[in-house]
Design a protein around this motif. Structure first.
Motif, PDB file in Angstrom:
ATOM      1  N   PRO B  41     -34.928  18.579  -0.432  1.00  0.00           N
ATOM      2  CA  PRO B  41     -35.249  20.008  -0.309  1.00  0.00           C
ATOM      3  C   PRO B  41     -36.071  20.315   0.937  1.00  0.00           C
ATOM      4  CG  PRO B  41     -36.670  18.981  -1.932  1.00  0.00           C
ATOM      5  CD  PRO B  41     -35.775  17.905  -1.420  1.00  0.00           C
ATOM      6  N   THR B  42     -35.444  20.396   2.082  1.00  0.00           N
ATOM      7  CA  THR B  42     -36.172  20.772   3.301  1.00  0.00           C
ATOM      8  C   THR B  42     -36.569  22.247   3.212  1.00  0.00           C
ATOM      9  OG1 THR B  42     -34.169  21.491   4.395  1.00  0.00           O
ATOM     10  CG2 THR B  42     -34.767  19.175   4.666  1.00  0.00           C
ATOM     11  N   ALA B  43     -37.502  22.627   4.093  1.00  0.00           N
ATOM     12  CA  ALA B  43     -37.939  24.032   4.117  1.00  0.00           C
ATOM     13  C   ALA B  43     -36.754  24.948   4.379  1.00  0.00           C
ATOM     14  CB  ALA B  43     -39.006  24.218   5.191  1.00  0.00           C
ATOM     15  N   ALA B  44     -35.837  24.507   5.232  1.00  0.00           N
ATOM     16  CA  ALA B  44     -34.677  25.347   5.553  1.00  0.00           C
ATOM     17  C   ALA B  44     -33.787  25.533   4.331  1.00  0.00           C
ATOM     18  CB  ALA B  44     -33.890  24.719   6.697  1.00  0.00           C
ATOM     19  N   VAL B  45     -33.627  24.439   3.553  1.00  0.00           N
ATOM     20  CA  VAL B  45     -32.788  24.532   2.345  1.00  0.00           C
ATOM     21  C   VAL B  45     -33.438  25.485   1.333  1.00  0.00           C
ATOM     22  CG1 VAL B  45     -31.978  23.216   0.340  1.00  0.00           C
ATOM     23  CG2 VAL B  45     -31.681  22.294   2.649  1.00  0.00           C
ATOM     24  N   VAL B  46     -34.756  25.347   1.156  1.00  0.00           N
ATOM     25  CA  VAL B  46     -35.443  26.216   0.209  1.00  0.00           C
ATOM     26  C   VAL B  46     -35.349  27.685   0.661  1.00  0.00           C
ATOM     27  CG1 VAL B  46     -37.715  26.797  -0.758  1.00  0.00           C
ATOM     28  CG2 VAL B  46     -36.975  24.410  -0.647  1.00  0.00           C
ATOM     29  N   LEU B 138     -29.969  26.888  -3.870  1.00  0.00           N
ATOM     30  CA  LEU B 138     -30.533  27.700  -4.957  1.00  0.00           C
ATOM     31  C   LEU B 138     -31.354  26.816  -5.899  1.00  0.00           C
ATOM     32  CD1 LEU B 138     -27.484  30.005  -5.747  1.00  0.00           C
ATOM     33  CD2 LEU B 138     -29.816  30.819  -5.336  1.00  0.00           C
ATOM     34  N   TYR B 139     -30.820  25.668  -6.200  1.00  0.00           N
ATOM     35  CA  TYR B 139     -31.518  24.728  -7.090  1.00  0.00           C
ATOM     36  C   TYR B 139     -32.867  24.349  -6.487  1.00  0.00           C
ATOM     37  CZ  TYR B 139     -32.457  20.408  -9.672  1.00  0.00           C
ATOM     38  OH  TYR B 139     -33.039  19.423 -10.443  1.00  0.00           O
ATOM     39  N   ALA B 140     -32.857  24.029  -5.192  1.00  0.00           N
ATOM     40  CA  ALA B 140     -34.098  23.639  -4.519  1.00  0.00           C
ATOM     41  C   ALA B 140     -35.114  24.767  -4.572  1.00  0.00           C
ATOM     42  CB  ALA B 140     -33.804  23.252  -3.071  1.00  0.00           C
TER      43      ALA B 140
END
Lengths: 592, 440
Positions: B41-46, B138-140
Motif C-alpha cells: 500500500p504505497t501512498a499513491a495507491v492509498v 480501494l482495499y488499501a
C-alpha cells in the motif's frame, strides 16, 4: 461555578456583519475561533422562505426577527438631569437578533462616506475657521483616511454584489454617478437596478434644478452574481421586502448570502447561538483580555478563554459590554473626562410626502430598501458652503419608500381621518399614487450626548441596561429645515397634487415612538490617542491590546448616509493589519 | 389419502427449500476470485483508493451525519422493509478489519460477504467491472487510511421468512452481471472508455437512471445493452432523468462541457441538481478531476437511439410570458404560478442563471414522467454545497399551501409553457406522491 471551556485563539461576540467578517479573516489565518451569538441560528431556509417571510404584520410590525425588548432594552432620556425610562416598544431604532444580526433585516444601503466626513473637524476648521464649531460640539477626525479605506470599501461592495454606478472612477467624474464621492478604485460590481417610477420623476425634477441624481448604491445585486468568495447571489426583483425582513431571493446581501456559506464547513470555527455575553474577562495582569463570560441557552454560566477578543455586537451593545466589563474610563459629561460612552450620535431624518393625481402610477410596492432608488448628494456633508448657514453637516436625499408596506407605510395627506370611511377613501385615492422623499442627515456629537449604564433598570439577568442621553441640538434642526426647503423645491418641480413635510423643528424633542433609523453611532469611538477615544485606527482597544471593537460605535459623529459600508471597511482594514502585523507580534498597533 | 398427498407436497417443498438453501450456501462460499495478493500500500495507491472511494460514492450510503465516516447505519427503504448500511471501517469486530483483499473483492464485485449474498442496495451490480488494480487501491484505502470505528451494525427491519438471504443468491445468479474487469468496446476512444468505466462501474449511474424489471433488476448494465440503459427511472419519489440524447426531457441538449460543469459544481446554466443527485454531487462527483468528469460526460454523450434523427432544438415560445405580463392569467395554473413560483423563476420561465433554474426548455421539467417536478413542488429542493459553488439555494416546499389539484395545475402550467411540451400530471398522481413523501 462557571463551566470553563477549552481555550481558543479568538472569541467573537456577536455574529452579525463585523463578527462574520472577522470570523472569516481569523479562520483564514488558521486561528481556532468561537463565535458567540445571543440570538438564534438563522438562514435563508427555513427562516426567510417565500411566501412566509412576506408578512408585514409578523416581521414588519411585531418584529419576529428583532431582539425581544422584554429581556434587554435600553433606557432613554433627553438631558443629564432627567431620569431615563426603558424603551419598551420598538419605535425609533431596531435591534437585530440572531446570526446575521441587523444585517438580516437592513435596507441594504451600502454608503461610502465622503472623504471629508472622515476628517470633518479639520475640514470645517480649515475651510471656515475654528469659530464655526460650537464649544459643546465634540466632533473629531477619524484616525484613518478615505484613501486607506478605499480598497476595503471596494472589497465589501464586491462581497455584497452592490449595484450602483461610479461617479468618480480613479479621479474621473462620470455622468450618471455621484460626483461627490471619493475616488473609487473600481466600478461597482453590478450595474444599477432599474429606477422605480418615482425615481425617474425625481431624476427629471432634480435635473431641471441642476442637481445630479444617481442610483442609490444597493446591496441588492442586479444580476446573478458570484462574489470574490465564490458565493452566488440572485438578482433583486424589487419585491418590497428588504427593510425588517430577511431576503428570500438570496439577493440582498447579508452574512447569510455572502460569507457564511464558505464558513459552513470550517473545522476551526464553532458558532454557539443563544450565548449571552455578560463580561469581557481580563487576565491577572489586568492589561490583557482573557476571554469572555456568557450565559448559555440553558441559563448556565460559561467561561470561554481566548487569546483575542472580538467585540462585534450592535453599536449600543458593544458600549454596554465595555461598561459592564469595566474596560476603559466611562465618559463623564460634567468633566468631559473619560471615553467609554462618549459622542453618541444618531441620524436626522425627515420626509416629504408627495401625493400625485390618480393617473400617476407610483406603485410603492415596487422597489425595496435601497433598491431602485435615486438620490442626490449636493446637500450632504460639506458639499455646499456652510459659512453663513448657522449649521454644519448635511443630508443625503433619497427618492422613494422602502417597500410601500400597507400597515406601516400608508402615507396619507395631513388632515386625513385616522380610521373609518374617510380613511379608507384616502387610502384608495393615495396608496398607489404617492411616495416620500426622505433624508439621512448628519448628527454631530456633543458634550452632553452620551451613553452610560442605567442606575435603575436591569435586564433579565439583573445587569444594568444601557442609558442613552440624547436630544436634538439646533445645528441639526437648522440643517433639517434647510434641507427640507430644498426638497420642497424639488417636489414642486414634480407638480404633485399635494405635498406634506414631516420635520423635526427647533425646539422639538427626540421622540423614540417613531421609527427614524437604526443608525445609532458612537460610544466607543476611534481616535488618535487614548485620551480622545476607545480604539485606535485598527479598531484595537487602547486599554487591552488583544481586544478589538467593531461597528458604528467607532464613529466620532454621524454623517449623512448609512453606517454599514464604513463599519465593514473599518473591519476589513483592521483584519488586514491583524493578519499582517498583529498575529506575528501581538501588542499595541499604534504607539502613543 | 389426502393427508398423504399433502405430506408429500410439504415434504417435497421442504426438500427443494433445503436444496436451494444448500446451493445458495455453496455458491456464496465459492463466490469470488481464488486468492488475491494485496500489493504494497504505497501512498499513491492509498490516494488512488481514496479518489475511487469518492467516485464510487461509498460515503453516500456508508456514512451518516454526526457519526464516524464509513461506520454505516443509513436506513434504506426496500419493498420488504428497511435495511441499514454496514460499518466498512477497518474495525476488527464490527467493520471489515478481518477482510482479506479477496474478501473485499468478493463483496465489492461479487456481492457476497461473510458467507452470504448482499442486498443489491450495495451496487456490486455496477462495481463488478472494477479493475484488479483499482480494487486493490480501494482495499488499501479502507484498510490503512480510514480510521476504525466500532459502531455496531444494525439488523434489518425485515420480518422473518422475508429476511432469509438465500433467495438473494438466486437473484444474483439470474440478474447480476458476471464480474469481469472493464474492457473498452471496439472503436471507443481512450477518453470515452475511461468515462464508460466510471459511469458504468464505480459511478453506478445505472442504479438510479436505468429502469428496473419486476424483480428490481436493472434492465441494462452498460451502453452496449441498448437503449434501455440510463433511459430514466423512478427512484423513490423522483424520476431520475434519462442521461441519453433521445430528445426532449433528456440530456440531449446539454453539451459535454455542461455535463462536466454539472458533475463538478452541481449546476450549470441549464439546470441544478435535485433529489438524491445533490448527495451524489456533494459526496462524489465534485471531487472528480476535470479530465475524468469530461471523459464521463463524453461517454454519456455517446448514448442515444442508434440511428435516431437528432431532435429539433428547444424553441422558446413567448406566449405565456406575454400573457402574464399583460395581466392575463387565464391559462390553468397561471395564477398559481404567479403567486408561488414567479418571484424566483420569473414570469418568462427563465429563472436566474445558477441560482433559480430556468423552467423553459429544462429537461427535468419536460421529463416524460412528471414525478420529479411534482415532488419538488411539494417538498422543495436544496442545491448541493460544493467547493466550487458554496452558496446553497433552497426552494421551499409548497405541500402546506397547495392542494393536489393546485399542484397538478401548476406543474402542468410549467410543463406546457414557454415552449415546453410534456404530458399532464393528475391530482391523483400528486396525492400518491404526497402520501409517499409523508413521514412513515
Amino acid at each position: 461555578m462557571a463551566d470553563r471551556k477549552k481555550p481558543v485563539d479568538a472569541v467573537i461576540i456577536g455574529y452579525g456583519w463585523t463578527g462574520v467578517i472577522m470570523a472569516k479573516a481569523l479562520t483564514d489565518a488558521g486561528l481556532s475561533v468561537v463565535a458567540l451569538e445571543r440570538g438564534p441560528a438563522l438562514d435563508t431556509s427555513p427562516d426567510f422562505e417565500y411566501p412566509r417571510i412576506a408578512d408585514e404584520l409578523k416581521y414588519g410590525v411585531r418584529g419576529d426577527l428583532w431582539q425581544p425588548l422584554a429581556r434587554e432594552t435600553v433606557t432613554v432620556r433627553h438631558t443629564v438631569n432627567d431620569v431615563a425610562v426603558p424603551y419598551r416598544q420598538y419605535g425609533s431604532f431596531i435591534f437585530g437578533n440572531g446570526v446575521g444580526g441587523a444585517g438580516v433585516h437592513w435596507n441594504g444601503m451600502v454608503w461610502r462616506v465622503s472623504p471629508e466626513d472622515l476628517r470633518f473637524r479639520s475640514h470645517i476648521e480649515q475651510r471656515y475657521g475654528k469659530s464655526l464649531i460650537p464649544k459643546d460640539m465634540t466632533i473629531q477626525d477619524y484616525p484613518v483616511t478615505f484613501e486607506e479605506l478605499e480598497p476595503h470599501f471596494d472589497h465589501f461592495e464586491k462581497v455584497c454584489g452592490v449595484s450602483g454606478l461610479a461617479g468618480n472612477l480613479r479621479g474621473h467624474i462620470r455622468a450618471g454617478g455621484n460626483p461627490f464621492e471619493g475616488a473609487r478604485g473600481d466600478e461597482y460590481p453590478t450595474a444599477p437596478l432599474p429606477p422605480i417610477y418615482f425615481g425617474q420623476l425625481f431624476e427629471k425634477a432634480t435635473a431641471e434644478l441642476g442637481y445630479k441624481a444617481f442610483p442609490l448604491p444597493a446591496a441588492n445585486s442586479s444580476v446573478a452574481y458570484t462574489n470574490p468568495y465564490g458565493v452566488r447571489l440572485g438578482p433583486c426583483n424589487l419585491c418590497g421586502f428588504c427593510e425588517r425582513f430577511g431576503c428570500f431571493l438570496y439577493s440582498k446581501a447579508s452574512p447569510q448570502t455572502t460569507i457564511l456559506p464558505i464558513l459552513a464547513d470550517r473545522k476551526n470555527l464553532e458558532v454557539r447561538t443563544g450565548a449571552y455575553v455578560t463580561k469581557i474577562l481580563r487576565d491577572k495582569t489586568r492589561a490583557m483580555a482573557a476571554g469572555v463570560s456568557y450565559i448559555d441557552e440553558n441559563g448556565r454560566e460559561v467561561e470561554q478563554p481566548a487569546d483575542l477578543v472580538v467585540l462585534s455586537a450592535f453599536q449600543l451593545h458593544n458600549v454596554r459590554l465595555l461598561l459592564l466589563s469595566g474596560i476603559g474610563t466611562p465618559y463623564d459629561p460634567v468633566s468631559g473626562e473619560g471615553v467609554v460612552g462618549k459622542n453618541y450620535a444618531y441620524q436626522m431624518s425627515s420626509g416629504t410626502g408627495v401625493f400625485f393625481s390618480e393617473d400617476v402610477e407610483i406603485n410603492p410596492f415596487v422597489g425595496a430598501g435601497a433598491a431602485g432608488k435615486r438620490a442626490i448628494d449636493e446637500l450632504n456633508s460639506d458639499h455646499y458652503d456652510h459659512a453663513h448657514l448657522g449649521f454644519i453637516g448635511g443630508s443625503l436625499i433619497l427618492a422613494g419608500g422602502t417597500g410601500g408596506r400597507p400597515i406601516d407605510q400608508m402615507m396619507l395627506p395631513p388632515g386625513t381621518p385616522a380610521w373609518g370611511t374617510g380613511w379608507k377613501a384616502a387610502v384608495r385615492k393615495h396608496y398607489r399614487h404617492s411616495a416620500p422623499i426622505g433624508t439621512l442627515g448628519s448628527v454631530m456629537s456633543y458634550r452632553d450626548r452620551y451613553l452610560s449604564l442605567d442606575p435603575t433598570y436591569t435586564d433579565a439577568h439583573g445587569l444594568p441596561l444601557l442609558r442613552i442621553t440624547f436630544d436634538w441640538h439646533d445645528n441639526e434642526t437648522r440643517m433639517a429645515a434647510y434641507t427640507a426647503a430644498k426638497i420642497e423645491e424639488i417636489v414642486r418641480a414634480m407638480k404633485p397634487e399635494k405635498q406634506a413635510t414631516m420635520l423635526i423643528r427647533p425646539g422639538d424633542h427626540y421622540d423614540v415612538r417613531f421609527y427614524q433609523s437604526t443608525h445609532t453611532t458612537g460610544g466607543a469611538i476611534m481616535g488618535s490617542n487614548p485620551s480622545n477615544s476607545v480604539v485606535n485606527r485598527y479598531s484595537q482597544s487602547w486599554d487591552l491590546p488583544n481586544l478589538f471593537v467593531y461597528g458604528a460605535c467607532a464613529f466620532p459623529q454621524n454623517f449623512g448616509g448609512a453606517p454599514t459600508g464604513l463599519l465593514a471597511a473599518l473591519a476589513y482594514f483592521s483584519a488586514a493589519k491583524i493578519r499582517d502585523t498583529y498575529l506575528r507580534s501581538p501588542g499595541p498597533l499604534v504607539q502613543v | 389419502m389426502r393427508l398423504k398427498r399433502l405430506l408429500a407436497m410439504v415434504g417435497g417443498a421442504l426438500v427443494a427449500l433445503i436444496a436451494a438453501m444448500a446451493v445458495s450456501y455453496v455458491s456464496d462460499q465459492r463466490a469470488g476470485e481464488k486468492t488475491l495478493m494485496a500489493p504494497t500500500p504505497t501512498a499513491a495507491v492509498v490516494a488512488r483508493g481514496a479518489y475511487l472511494a469518492r467516485l464510487g460514492d461509498c460515503a453516500a450510503c456508508h456514512s451518516v451525519p454526526a457519526r464516524p465516516a464509513f461506520s454505516g447505519g443509513l436506513r434504506m427503504r426496500t419493498p420488504i422493509g428497511a435495511i441499514y448500511t454496514t460499518n466498512i471501517t477497518p474495525d476488527v469486530s464490527n467493520g471489515i478489519g478481518r477482510f482479506t483483499l479477496t474478501d473485499f473483492d468478493r463483496a465489492l464485485r461479487f456481492g457476497v460477504a461473510k458467507g452470504h449474498t448482499l442486498y443489491p442496495a450495495m451496487p456490486y451490480t455496477s462495481y463488478y467491472n472494477t479493475t484488479p488494480a483499482d480494487v486493490a487501491a480501494l482495499y488499501a484505502y479502507f484498510k490503512y487510511a480510514v480510521p476504525a470505528s466500532s459502531v455496531p451494525n444494525r439488523a434489518t427491519d425485515i420480518v422473518f421468512a422475508l429476511s432469509m438471504r438465500w433467495p438473494l443468491t438466486f437473484w444474483r445468479w439470474l440478474f447480476a452481471p458476471k464480474p469481469s474487469p472493464f474492457a473498452a468496446a471496439p472503436g471507443m476512444t481512450n477518453e470515452v472508455a475511461k468515462g464508460a468505466y466510471f459511469a458504468e462501474g464505480l459511478g453506478h449511474c445505472g442504479e438510479c437512471h436505468t429502469p428496473r424489471g419486476i424483480f428490481l433488476q436493472a434492465r441494462a448494465a452498460t451502453g452496449a445493452d441498448g437503449p434501455t440503459y440510463l433511459s430514466g427511472a423512478v427512484i423513490e419519489n423522483y424520476f431520475a432523468p434519462s442521461l441519453r440524447s433521445d430528445g426532449p426531457g433528456t440530456l440531449g441538449e446539454w453539451s459535454a462541457d455542461e455535463v462536466t460543469q454539472f458533475l463538478l459544481t452541481g449546476g450549470n446554466t441549464r439546470g441544478i441538481a435535485f433529489g438524491s443527485m445533490t448527495d451524489v454531487i456533494t459526496h462524489s462527483t465534485q471531487y472528480m478531476t476535470s479530465e475524468d468528469a469530461l471523459a464521463t460526460a463524453k461517454y454519456l454523450k455517446t448514448l442515444g437511439f442508434p440511428g435516431a434523427t437528432p431532435q429539433p432544438s428547444f424553441v422558446y415560445d413567448a406566449t405565456e410570458h406575454r400573457a402574464l405580463k399583460n395581466g392575463d392569467a387565464s391559462k390553468p395554473g397561471a395564477m398559481l404560478y404567479l403567486n408561488n413560483c414567479a418571484a424566483c423563476h420569473r414570469p418568462d420561465g427563465m429563472g436566474y442563471e445558477r441560482v433559480f433554474p430556468r423552467l423553459s426548455g429544462n429537461p427535468i421539467v419536460q421529463a416524460r414522467n412528471p414525478l420529479s417536478v411534482v415532488s419538488i413542488v411539494l417538498e422543495g429542493s436544496r442545491t448541493p454545497r460544493t467547493g466550487a459553488s458554496p452558496a446553497q439555494f433552497t426552494m421551499p416546499g409548497f405541500a402546506w399551501r397547495l392542494s393536489d389539484q393546485d399542484v397538478a395545475d401548476v406543474v402542468n402550467f410549467v410543463r406546457t409553457s414557454w415552449g415546453n411540451h410534456a404530458s399532464a400530471a393528475t391530482a391523483d398522481a400528486v396525492r400518491r406522491t404526497r402520501s409517499y413523501a409523508a413521514p412513515e
